[in-house]
Design a protein around this motif. Sequence first.
Motif, PDB file in Angstrom:
ATOM      1  N   THR A  62       0.848  -1.184   0.000  1.00  0.00           N
ATOM      2  CA  THR A  62       0.000   0.000   0.000  1.00  0.00           C
ATOM      3  C   THR A  62       0.888   1.240   0.000  1.00  0.00           C
ATOM      4  O   THR A  62       2.028   1.195   0.467  1.00  0.00           O
ATOM      5  N   GLY A  63       0.401   2.319  -0.556  1.00  0.00           N
ATOM      6  CA  GLY A  63       1.209   3.533  -0.643  1.00  0.00           C
ATOM      7  C   GLY A  63       2.416   3.300  -1.527  1.00  0.00           C
ATOM      8  O   GLY A  63       2.326   2.625  -2.544  1.00  0.00           O
ATOM      9  N   LYS A  64       3.571   3.841  -1.121  1.00  0.00           N
ATOM     10  CA  LYS A  64       4.819   3.622  -1.858  1.00  0.00           C
ATOM     11  C   LYS A  64       5.719   2.686  -1.067  1.00  0.00           C
ATOM     12  O   LYS A  64       5.908   2.864   0.130  1.00  0.00           O
ATOM     13  N   THR A 123       9.214   1.256   0.152  1.00  0.00           N
ATOM     14  CA  THR A 123      10.489   1.899   0.456  1.00  0.00           C
ATOM     15  C   THR A 123      11.593   0.854   0.571  1.00  0.00           C
ATOM     16  O   THR A 123      11.333  -0.348   0.624  1.00  0.00           O
ATOM     17  N   ASP A 161      10.991  -1.328   3.490  1.00  0.00           N
ATOM     18  CA  ASP A 161      10.021  -2.408   3.285  1.00  0.00           C
ATOM     19  C   ASP A 161      10.719  -3.671   2.804  1.00  0.00           C
ATOM     20  O   ASP A 161      10.387  -4.773   3.227  1.00  0.00           O
ATOM     21  N   ASP A 164      -4.637   1.599  -2.879  1.00  0.00           N
ATOM     22  CA  ASP A 164      -3.823   2.771  -2.538  1.00  0.00           C
ATOM     23  C   ASP A 164      -2.357   2.623  -2.945  1.00  0.00           C
ATOM     24  O   ASP A 164      -1.542   3.490  -2.650  1.00  0.00           O
ATOM     25  N   PHE A 165      -1.998   1.520  -3.624  1.00  0.00           N
ATOM     26  CA  PHE A 165      -0.608   1.303  -4.028  1.00  0.00           C
ATOM     27  C   PHE A 165      -0.199   2.355  -5.054  1.00  0.00           C
ATOM     28  O   PHE A 165      -0.881   2.576  -6.051  1.00  0.00           O
ATOM     29  N   LYS A 166       0.932   3.018  -4.798  1.00  0.00           N
ATOM     30  CA  LYS A 166       1.406   4.111  -5.654  1.00  0.00           C
ATOM     31  C   LYS A 166       2.723   3.801  -6.351  1.00  0.00           C
ATOM     32  O   LYS A 166       3.216   4.592  -7.126  1.00  0.00           O
ATOM     33  N   GLU A 170       9.591   3.761  -4.275  1.00  0.00           N
ATOM     34  CA  GLU A 170      10.573   4.835  -4.234  1.00  0.00           C
ATOM     35  C   GLU A 170      11.809   4.358  -4.986  1.00  0.00           C
ATOM     36  O   GLU A 170      11.997   3.160  -5.198  1.00  0.00           O
TER      37      GLU A 170
END
Length: 122
Positions: free
Chosen positions: A18-20, A22, A25, A53-55, A58
């Motif tokens: 989810t999100g970005k 890193t 992660d 919500d996965f973007k 990085e």
Amino acid sequence: MLHILPETAGDIMVLQATGKLTTADYQDTFLPLLEEKVATHGGVRCLIYLDHDFKGLEVGAMWEDTKLGLQHNRDFIRLAVVGDGAWLDWALKLGALFIKGETKHFTENQFLQALHWIDAGD
């Protein structure tokens, strides 16, 4: 962010992105889990759920993803990528490039099918 889901057991890894994603992660979540599973079972069956919500990743995480694919390409028995959208094509192309095992994508409403698929076969 990367979350280990409760379906993770035995040689099966189930993760939600989810999100970005890193570098942390990969280094703090994905890699330790992968190395533990490989040491215990010799290979893994992995499902990665790219939630709504996965973007993406990085820049540092992209490098970690590439290193992981190069170092552990023979450790994946099956890799299922679950989600909808443009990231699916990218994830599957990357998986097919680096993973020696089978790769397949599933839509969000096929999560259970994906889980059964990674658990089937050798």
